[in-house]
Design a protein around this motif. Structure first.
Motif, mmCIF file in Angstrom:
data_model
loop_
_atom_site.group_PDB
_atom_site.id
_atom_site.type_symbol
_atom_site.label_atom_id
_atom_site.label_comp_id
_atom_site.label_asym_id
_atom_site.label_seq_id
_atom_site.Cartn_x
_atom_site.Cartn_y
_atom_site.Cartn_z
ATOM 1 N N GLY A 1 -63.312 25.661 0.746
ATOM 2 C CA GLY A 1 -64.126 24.463 0.535
ATOM 3 C C GLY A 1 -63.396 23.260 -0.026
ATOM 4 N N THR A 2 -62.281 23.480 -0.736
ATOM 5 C CA THR A 2 -61.583 22.346 -1.352
ATOM 6 C C THR A 2 -60.072 22.476 -1.125
ATOM 7 O OG1 THR A 2 -61.204 23.493 -3.445
ATOM 8 C CG2 THR A 2 -63.276 22.275 -3.258
ATOM 9 N N VAL A 3 -59.376 21.358 -1.338
ATOM 10 C CA VAL A 3 -57.920 21.363 -1.185
ATOM 11 C C VAL A 3 -57.308 22.400 -2.129
ATOM 12 C CG1 VAL A 3 -55.845 19.963 -1.593
ATOM 13 C CG2 VAL A 3 -57.820 18.980 -0.372
ATOM 14 N N ASP A 4 -57.801 22.442 -3.364
ATOM 15 C CA ASP A 4 -57.230 23.392 -4.335
ATOM 16 C C ASP A 4 -57.426 24.844 -3.913
ATOM 17 O OD1 ASP A 4 -56.105 21.620 -5.998
ATOM 18 O OD2 ASP A 4 -57.783 21.564 -7.442
ATOM 19 N N SER A 5 -58.644 25.167 -3.480
ATOM 20 C CA SER A 5 -58.850 26.567 -3.127
ATOM 21 C C SER A 5 -58.083 26.910 -1.842
ATOM 22 C CB SER A 5 -60.330 26.911 -3.026
ATOM 23 O OG SER A 5 -60.958 26.063 -2.121
ATOM 24 N N LEU A 6 -57.971 25.943 -0.932
ATOM 25 C CA LEU A 6 -57.180 26.207 0.283
ATOM 26 C C LEU A 6 -55.691 26.412 -0.033
ATOM 27 C CD1 LEU A 6 -58.995 23.908 2.826
ATOM 28 C CD2 LEU A 6 -58.424 26.311 3.230
ATOM 29 N N ARG A 7 -55.221 25.776 -1.103
ATOM 30 C CA ARG A 7 -53.829 26.042 -1.529
ATOM 31 C C ARG A 7 -53.681 27.508 -1.890
ATOM 32 N NH1 ARG A 7 -53.411 20.707 -4.087
ATOM 33 N NH2 ARG A 7 -52.160 19.562 -2.562
ATOM 34 N N ASN A 8 -54.701 28.054 -2.566
ATOM 35 C CA ASN A 8 -54.645 29.483 -2.901
ATOM 36 C C ASN A 8 -54.669 30.338 -1.639
ATOM 37 O OD1 ASN A 8 -54.632 28.794 -5.557
ATOM 38 N ND2 ASN A 8 -56.657 29.606 -6.041
ATOM 39 N N VAL A 9 -55.530 29.949 -0.693
ATOM 40 C CA VAL A 9 -55.600 30.703 0.565
ATOM 41 C C VAL A 9 -54.210 30.733 1.214
ATOM 42 C CG1 VAL A 9 -56.564 30.728 2.909
ATOM 43 C CG2 VAL A 9 -58.045 30.187 0.952
ATOM 44 N N LYS A 10 -53.584 29.584 1.252
ATOM 45 C CA LYS A 10 -52.259 29.478 1.878
ATOM 46 C C LYS A 10 -51.252 30.379 1.158
ATOM 47 C CE LYS A 10 -48.644 26.081 2.951
ATOM 48 N NZ LYS A 10 -48.217 26.774 4.180
ATOM 49 N N ARG A 11 -51.284 30.321 -0.166
ATOM 50 C CA ARG A 11 -50.369 31.160 -0.947
ATOM 51 C C ARG A 11 -50.589 32.641 -0.637
ATOM 52 N NH1 ARG A 11 -51.724 29.043 -6.172
ATOM 53 N NH2 ARG A 11 -51.038 26.991 -5.486
ATOM 54 N N ILE A 12 -51.863 33.033 -0.590
ATOM 55 C CA ILE A 12 -52.209 34.437 -0.357
ATOM 56 C C ILE A 12 -51.741 34.886 1.030
ATOM 57 C CG2 ILE A 12 -54.165 36.017 0.015
ATOM 58 C CD1 ILE A 12 -55.666 34.163 -2.141
ATOM 59 N N VAL A 13 -52.038 34.078 2.044
ATOM 60 C CA VAL A 13 -51.735 34.521 3.412
ATOM 61 C C VAL A 13 -50.231 34.374 3.710
ATOM 62 C CG1 VAL A 13 -52.237 34.228 5.860
ATOM 63 C CG2 VAL A 13 -54.070 33.953 4.174
ATOM 64 N N ASP A 14 -49.637 33.271 3.272
ATOM 65 C CA ASP A 14 -48.215 33.069 3.579
ATOM 66 C C ASP A 14 -47.326 34.118 2.917
ATOM 67 O OD1 ASP A 14 -48.856 30.973 5.195
ATOM 68 O OD2 ASP A 14 -48.170 29.380 3.837
ATOM 69 N N SER A 15 -47.813 34.736 1.848
ATOM 70 C CA SER A 15 -46.942 35.723 1.194
ATOM 71 C C SER A 15 -47.165 37.148 1.714
ATOM 72 C CB SER A 15 -47.131 35.666 -0.330
ATOM 73 O OG SER A 15 -48.455 36.025 -0.639
ATOM 74 N N LEU A 16 -48.013 37.308 2.738
ATOM 75 C CA LEU A 16 -48.193 38.654 3.303
ATOM 76 C C LEU A 16 -46.904 39.112 3.974
ATOM 77 C CD1 LEU A 16 -51.710 38.268 4.998
ATOM 78 C CD2 LEU A 16 -51.174 39.480 2.854
ATOM 79 N N GLU A 17 -46.679 40.422 3.937
ATOM 80 C CA GLU A 17 -45.438 40.928 4.529
ATOM 81 C C GLU A 17 -45.467 41.003 6.044
ATOM 82 O OE1 GLU A 17 -44.795 44.401 2.158
ATOM 83 O OE2 GLU A 17 -44.207 43.030 0.527
ATOM 84 N N GLU A 18 -46.673 41.112 6.602
ATOM 85 C CA GLU A 18 -46.753 41.154 8.066
ATOM 86 C C GLU A 18 -47.928 40.304 8.532
ATOM 87 O OE1 GLU A 18 -47.451 45.234 9.216
ATOM 88 O OE2 GLU A 18 -49.387 45.238 8.226
#
Ligand code: ASP
Ligand code: MG
Length: 460
Positions: A12-29
């Protein structure tokens, strides 16, 4: 491979999407990521459609607002080389939306089909944007693979067709992370845009996880997991670290709003665990839902509640014939499409009670009076009566009967504090003890029951 679903508040917000990005970009696969519309947008899309259909012309400003909200996110988070394309896509979608609203304002009507079309724009926009925010991710259009069919005027997932289309559109092993919109679908016969019901993004994620045989379905939301009770009512409610599929289904069907109830079945069936996690607090362990109920702690798992419940009771000597009263009442409800929340023994004897949503109460009364018309005449049914403004408290744990005397103890506690316990269903279900109390006593009762279950006074 994991399937991750991010709800409206997560995107919903730029801040929460930053968290989404961090979570997904750090996945191993690579993974499959299912997203909701930006938080609150679905409600706004509906409100604007209603206003337009009433001839108000605020829809122009509303659409401009929706467009602005999406472009602010694009500006802040999409890398500049991808911005032009995604902006054009979103512009195209908002232009279509504006045309639809204009049409509604001209015809002064809001056909159900058009409302389904309108609400689809939320996930169509959010999913393309999130795909571009993430590193190494591609967008897949869920309108191409989630199919529904009509069932009593409702749209339900057409599982077989959806399964084969998922396999066709999402090739394994994944070469890159796939981002898709939850909730939205098409009718398998007409091709019209439909949806899986409010909150249905969870279900989209479950359908994909089940079909692709994911190792785990992660539901990223804005709470730390399933709680032992609603924390707004019970401040010392705590996160439940582990629970079984059955327990989670039961808590959800009795009012816990953590996941959309149909979500659990497809993954349960394939034995794929679900983890509930908090996008705003990603390091919290959340709640893990599996089928290993044996290893779970012996205490009650959680307490939930459903307000606006009604109780329809049949009194008279016929109620002694349990088999007959049960089957005739159930059939009468089923024929009228009324779902029963539970069957309860009222505090008074010689009665049989059904708890259901208050909205269905009138229809249920009529159905039971018609069913028992001969007995009402001849006297073996004294009356069919109705009580409204009730709340059902559900105390949940698999094999709850193993906690000896729990139902009686809870009812005693409530009565000792002067709560007018209307009915209790103890023993009918393997998983739930349900207690019906007046709405006006709901909060107090929930506190009493929660502390009786979780303050170390437990039997065993
Ligand atoms: N956006 C839809 C809703 O608000 C679906 C979802 O978020 O799960 O109901
Ligand atoms: Mg939701």
């Amino acid at each position: 491979m994991k399937v991750l679903k991010f709800g409206g508040t997560s995107v919903g917000t730029v801040d929460s999407l930053r968290n989404v990005k961090r979570i997904v970009d750090s996945l191993e696969e690579p993974a499959v990521v299912v997203v909701s519309a930006l938080g609150g947008l679905t409600d706004r899309l509906i409100a604007t459609a209603r206003a337009a259909a009433q001839g108000e012309d605020s829809f122009r400003d509303d659409v401009a607002g929706f467009a602005r909200r999406h472009s602010e996110i694009i500006e802040a988070l999409v890398p500049s080389d991808r911005r032009t394309e995604v902006s054009a896509t979103v512009r195209g979608l908002t232009a279509q939306l504006l045309e639809i609203y204009t049409g509604l304002s001209l015809i002064r009507d809001l056909p159900a089909k058009t409302l389904d079309l309108v609400v689809s724009f939320g996930e169509r926009m959010s999913s393309v944007i999130v795909a571009d925010i993430l590193e190494n991710a591609v967008h897949a259009d869920s309108l191409e693979f989630i199919r529904t069919e009509k069932w009593f005027n409702r749209d339900i997932a057409a599982r077989q067709l959806t399964d084969s289309l998922i396999s066709e559109k999402i090739a394994l092993p994944l070469a890159a992370t796939v981002v898709t919109g939850g909730f939205i679908s098409r009718d398998k016969d007409t091709g019209d845009i439909t949806n899986l019901g409010r909150g249905g993004s969870d279900y989209t994620a479950a359908l994909i996880a089940a079909r692709l045989g994911a190792d785990l379905l992660e539901i990223w939301t804005d709470v730390d997991g399933f709680m032992t009770a609603d924390p707004r009512i019970i401040p010392d409610a705590r996160v439940i670290p582990d629970m079984s599929f059955i327990e989670s289904m039961e808590l959800c069907s009795y009012g816990a709003k953590v996941i959309y109830p149909p979500t659990i079945y497809p993954v349960f069936h394939r034995n794929i665990p679900i983890r509930i996690l908090n996008t705003h607090n990603p390091s919290a362990p959340g709640t893990l839902i599996t089928d290993s109920s044996d290893s779970l702690p012996a205490d009650v798992r959680g307490v939930s509640s459903v307000k606006k419940t009604a109780m329809v009771s049949v009194t008279g000597s016929l109620t002694a014939n349990v088999a007959e009263i049960n089957s005739r009442s159930f059939n009468a409800m089923a024929r009228n499409g009324i779902s029963i929340l539970l069957v309860a023994q009222p505090a008074s004897d010689a009665a049989f009670s059904i708890a259901l949503a208050e909205a269905d109460a009138g229809k249920a009364m009529e159905a039971l009076r018609a069913e028992f018309a001969p007995e009402l005449q001849e006297g073996s049914v004294r009356e069919v009566s109705l009580e409204t403004d009730l709340t059902v408290l559900a105390v949940v744990r698999e094999s709850i009967k193993e906690i000896k005397g729990l139902g009686a103890r809870l009812v005693n506690t409530l009565q000792r504090y002067g709560v007018d316990v209307k009915a209790v269903s103890d023993g009918a279900s393997e998983t739930t003890i349900a207690i019906i109390v007046p709405d006006s006593d709901a909060v107090r009762s929930l506190r009493l029951v929660h502390s009786a279950c979780f303050s170390g006074q437990q039997a065993q």
